[in-house]
Motif scaffolding. Sequence first.
Motif, PDB file in Angstrom:
ATOM      1  N   ALA A 148      73.096 -44.538 132.992  1.00  0.00           N
ATOM      2  CA  ALA A 148      73.312 -44.342 131.557  1.00  0.00           C
ATOM      3  C   ALA A 148      74.170 -45.461 130.986  1.00  0.00           C
ATOM      4  O   ALA A 148      73.957 -45.897 129.845  1.00  0.00           O
ATOM      5  N   ILE A 149      75.154 -45.931 131.746  1.00  0.00           N
ATOM      6  CA  ILE A 149      75.997 -47.038 131.289  1.00  0.00           C
ATOM      7  C   ILE A 149      75.156 -48.304 131.112  1.00  0.00           C
ATOM      8  O   ILE A 149      75.285 -49.021 130.115  1.00  0.00           O
ATOM      9  N   ARG A 150      74.273 -48.580 132.071  1.00  0.00           N
ATOM     10  CA  ARG A 150      73.410 -49.758 131.956  1.00  0.00           C
ATOM     11  C   ARG A 150      72.500 -49.648 130.725  1.00  0.00           C
ATOM     12  O   ARG A 150      72.327 -50.614 129.974  1.00  0.00           O
ATOM     13  N   THR A 151      71.947 -48.465 130.507  1.00  0.00           N
ATOM     14  CA  THR A 151      71.074 -48.265 129.352  1.00  0.00           C
ATOM     15  C   THR A 151      71.837 -48.432 128.043  1.00  0.00           C
ATOM     16  O   THR A 151      71.355 -49.070 127.099  1.00  0.00           O
ATOM     17  N   ALA A 152      73.046 -47.870 127.976  1.00  0.00           N
ATOM     18  CA  ALA A 152      73.860 -47.956 126.758  1.00  0.00           C
ATOM     19  C   ALA A 152      74.242 -49.393 126.451  1.00  0.00           C
ATOM     20  O   ALA A 152      74.320 -49.791 125.278  1.00  0.00           O
ATOM     21  N   ARG A 153      74.504 -50.176 127.476  1.00  0.00           N
ATOM     22  CA  ARG A 153      74.866 -51.580 127.265  1.00  0.00           C
ATOM     23  C   ARG A 153      73.732 -52.373 126.629  1.00  0.00           C
ATOM     24  O   ARG A 153      73.955 -53.369 125.953  1.00  0.00           O
ATOM     25  N   GLU A 154      72.516 -51.924 126.837  1.00  0.00           N
ATOM     26  CA  GLU A 154      71.356 -52.629 126.296  1.00  0.00           C
ATOM     27  C   GLU A 154      70.879 -52.049 124.968  1.00  0.00           C
ATOM     28  O   GLU A 154      69.960 -52.580 124.353  1.00  0.00           O
ATOM     29  N   LEU A 155      71.512 -50.952 124.525  1.00  0.00           N
ATOM     30  CA  LEU A 155      70.999 -50.206 123.373  1.00  0.00           C
ATOM     31  C   LEU A 155      71.104 -50.972 122.065  1.00  0.00           C
ATOM     32  O   LEU A 155      70.155 -51.025 121.280  1.00  0.00           O
ATOM     33  N   ALA A 156      72.245 -51.585 121.795  1.00  0.00           N
ATOM     34  CA  ALA A 156      72.478 -52.223 120.497  1.00  0.00           C
ATOM     35  C   ALA A 156      72.902 -53.667 120.699  1.00  0.00           C
ATOM     36  O   ALA A 156      74.088 -53.970 120.785  1.00  0.00           O
ATOM     37  N   PRO A 157      71.929 -54.576 120.774  1.00  0.00           N
ATOM     38  CA  PRO A 157      72.267 -55.982 120.983  1.00  0.00           C
ATOM     39  C   PRO A 157      72.949 -56.625 119.783  1.00  0.00           C
ATOM     40  O   PRO A 157      73.595 -57.650 119.900  1.00  0.00           O
ATOM     41  N   ARG A 158      72.787 -56.006 118.590  1.00  0.00           N
ATOM     42  CA  ARG A 158      73.414 -56.548 117.383  1.00  0.00           C
ATOM     43  C   ARG A 158      74.674 -55.754 117.043  1.00  0.00           C
ATOM     44  O   ARG A 158      74.818 -54.595 117.432  1.00  0.00           O
ATOM     45  N   PRO A 159      75.605 -56.366 116.279  1.00  0.00           N
ATOM     46  CA  PRO A 159      76.802 -55.624 115.858  1.00  0.00           C
ATOM     47  C   PRO A 159      76.421 -54.377 115.066  1.00  0.00           C
ATOM     48  O   PRO A 159      75.393 -54.357 114.373  1.00  0.00           O
ATOM     49  N   THR A 160      77.259 -53.366 115.152  1.00  0.00           N
ATOM     50  CA  THR A 160      76.953 -52.094 114.485  1.00  0.00           C
ATOM     51  C   THR A 160      76.745 -52.268 112.988  1.00  0.00           C
ATOM     52  O   THR A 160      75.866 -51.640 112.396  1.00  0.00           O
ATOM     53  N   HIS A 161      77.553 -53.121 112.339  1.00  0.00           N
ATOM     54  CA  HIS A 161      77.418 -53.273 110.890  1.00  0.00           C
ATOM     55  C   HIS A 161      76.075 -53.897 110.508  1.00  0.00           C
ATOM     56  O   HIS A 161      75.626 -53.754 109.367  1.00  0.00           O
ATOM     57  N   ALA A 162      75.417 -54.570 111.472  1.00  0.00           N
ATOM     58  CA  ALA A 162      74.091 -55.126 111.208  1.00  0.00           C
ATOM     59  C   ALA A 162      72.982 -54.127 111.530  1.00  0.00           C
ATOM     60  O   ALA A 162      71.812 -54.368 111.201  1.00  0.00           O
ATOM     61  N   CYS A 163      73.347 -53.018 112.162  1.00  0.00           N
ATOM     62  CA  CYS A 163      72.357 -52.013 112.581  1.00  0.00           C
ATOM     63  C   CYS A 163      72.318 -50.799 111.672  1.00  0.00           C
ATOM     64  O   CYS A 163      71.474 -49.917 111.862  1.00  0.00           O
ATOM     65  N   LEU A 164      73.243 -50.716 110.707  1.00  0.00           N
ATOM     66  CA  LEU A 164      73.322 -49.534 109.852  1.00  0.00           C
ATOM     67  C   LEU A 164      73.420 -49.967 108.403  1.00  0.00           C
ATOM     68  O   LEU A 164      74.279 -50.766 108.039  1.00  0.00           O
ATOM     69  N   GLU A 165      72.557 -49.428 107.570  1.00  0.00           N
ATOM     70  CA  GLU A 165      72.541 -49.741 106.145  1.00  0.00           C
ATOM     71  C   GLU A 165      72.914 -48.489 105.360  1.00  0.00           C
ATOM     72  O   GLU A 165      72.336 -47.424 105.573  1.00  0.00           O
ATOM     73  N   LEU A 166      73.861 -48.641 104.455  1.00  0.00           N
ATOM     74  CA  LEU A 166      74.311 -47.530 103.619  1.00  0.00           C
ATOM     75  C   LEU A 166      73.829 -47.737 102.195  1.00  0.00           C
ATOM     76  O   LEU A 166      73.912 -48.845 101.646  1.00  0.00           O
ATOM     77  N   ASP A 167      73.349 -46.680 101.582  1.00  0.00           N
ATOM     78  CA  ASP A 167      72.983 -46.663 100.165  1.00  0.00           C
ATOM     79  C   ASP A 167      73.769 -45.524  99.528  1.00  0.00           C
ATOM     80  O   ASP A 167      73.257 -44.423  99.341  1.00  0.00           O
ATOM     81  N   ARG A 168      75.035 -45.807  99.228  1.00  0.00           N
ATOM     82  CA  ARG A 168      75.919 -44.747  98.749  1.00  0.00           C
ATOM     83  C   ARG A 168      75.493 -44.180  97.394  1.00  0.00           C
ATOM     84  O   ARG A 168      75.584 -42.957  97.181  1.00  0.00           O
ATOM     85  N   PRO A 169      75.035 -45.007  96.425  1.00  0.00           N
ATOM     86  CA  PRO A 169      74.590 -44.416  95.153  1.00  0.00           C
ATOM     87  C   PRO A 169      73.466 -43.389  95.337  1.00  0.00           C
ATOM     88  O   PRO A 169      73.406 -42.385  94.619  1.00  0.00           O
ATOM     89  N   ALA A 170      72.584 -43.642  96.307  1.00  0.00           N
ATOM     90  CA  ALA A 170      71.478 -42.709  96.555  1.00  0.00           C
ATOM     91  C   ALA A 170      71.828 -41.648  97.587  1.00  0.00           C
ATOM     92  O   ALA A 170      71.015 -40.749  97.855  1.00  0.00           O
ATOM     93  N   GLY A 171      73.026 -41.728  98.189  1.00  0.00           N
ATOM     94  CA  GLY A 171      73.461 -40.726  99.161  1.00  0.00           C
ATOM     95  C   GLY A 171      72.654 -40.736 100.441  1.00  0.00           C
ATOM     96  O   GLY A 171      72.254 -39.679 100.939  1.00  0.00           O
ATOM     97  N   ARG A 172      72.448 -41.949 101.000  1.00  0.00           N
ATOM     98  CA  ARG A 172      71.629 -42.017 102.201  1.00  0.00           C
ATOM     99  C   ARG A 172      72.010 -43.221 103.067  1.00  0.00           C
ATOM    100  O   ARG A 172      72.731 -44.120 102.623  1.00  0.00           O
ATOM    101  N   ALA A 173      71.511 -43.198 104.298  1.00  0.00           N
ATOM    102  CA  ALA A 173      71.753 -44.294 105.243  1.00  0.00           C
ATOM    103  C   ALA A 173      70.542 -44.410 106.152  1.00  0.00           C
ATOM    104  O   ALA A 173      69.772 -43.455 106.313  1.00  0.00           O
ATOM    105  N   ARG A 174      70.383 -45.604 106.756  1.00  0.00           N
ATOM    106  CA  ARG A 174      69.317 -45.763 107.746  1.00  0.00           C
ATOM    107  C   ARG A 174      69.758 -46.756 108.806  1.00  0.00           C
ATOM    108  O   ARG A 174      70.518 -47.685 108.554  1.00  0.00           O
ATOM    109  N   LYS A 175      69.262 -46.523 110.007  1.00  0.00           N
ATOM    110  CA  LYS A 175      69.491 -47.431 111.123  1.00  0.00           C
ATOM    111  C   LYS A 175      68.436 -48.522 111.085  1.00  0.00           C
ATOM    112  O   LYS A 175      67.257 -48.245 110.907  1.00  0.00           O
ATOM    113  N   ARG A 176      68.872 -49.758 111.306  1.00  0.00           N
ATOM    114  CA  ARG A 176      67.939 -50.877 111.350  1.00  0.00           C
ATOM    115  C   ARG A 176      67.624 -51.288 112.778  1.00  0.00           C
ATOM    116  O   ARG A 176      66.850 -52.217 113.018  1.00  0.00           O
TER     117      ARG A 176
END
Length: 330
Positions: A122-150
């Motif tokens: 599981a540790i090996r799998t988790a290390r490969e899960l998100a090659p990009r920084p978290t802030h580049a993997c999550l988009e927030l649309d606060r005016p519309a009250g929603r978010a999505r993973k990229r």
Amino acid sequence: MSSEPALLCKRTTLHGPTMGTRWSASVDADASLDLAALHRDLAAAVQQVDEQMSPWKPDSDLMRLNRAPVDAWVELPPEMLEVLACALDIHRLSAGAFDPGVGALVDAWGFGAVRDAPDAEAIRTARELAPRPTHACLELDRPAGRARKRAPLQLDLCGIAKGYAVDRMAAVLQQHGVQHALVALDGELRAVGGQASGAPWAVALEQPETGRRAVHGVIELQDLAVATSGDYRRYLQVGDARLAHTIDARRAAPVNNAVASVTVLARSCMHADAWATALLVAGPAEGLGLAQRMGLEALFLVRRPEGLVEMGLGRFGASTVPGGIGGFAE
């Protein structure tokens, strides 16, 4: 309430269970305060944070977002979007030392709801899960009250949600007209004003020792929040190794540096909580430099061969003062 003479105010302590621990509020107020209503609203505030942001509740908003497919928009409550925005901001400012995208690593190392011991695969799998920084993997649309993973991402807000819950409790107290109170949840605390007597609230900074509770020093709070992160209270013992519960996402492993604890003062407990985690992960040298650049008031307790050493900034530039306690910052 503050217009009333201090002698008419009575100290009342309210408390209840939440998030695997307990919340509390010490309130100085006169007899006109509806304590039953205040207790109900404080409990509801922390329950709402738990129901939205808990990684232990399968139906929480956090877990809905974690389960959602990549690129699918997920409707989220404004409170959670506020916390996510703050988490991503501190993630960027700390160069990844604070990372809300550590959920898979938390589970893999045995600190989440999935398992209670590290799992190598599981540790090996988790290390490969998100090659990009978290802030580049999550988009927030606060005016519309929603978010999505990229990109594939498993979020964990345990390094910031408790601090936010403390801020919500402080807001509830102010809505009830309370101007003299101290609220706490685990190692996060916030003062609403000072005591009715005019004195600040005295909060104990805990000595970072496993297996016992002792006071290292005292912090005085007035309209201020404090949070402490450390490696000594929550950990897993695996053979001769002690694994701290805080994950360093940059190493994909539990924190392993000389810092025993970091305490941060801030106007908001959400910020104090997240920055305490970031500085603990960053370590003595990098963390102190980061705190200086960000203008943080922080106290590092660092283990050295000669014993525990203090490194402080702002009001922590001088050693903490030994004395009595008003609550543990742990």
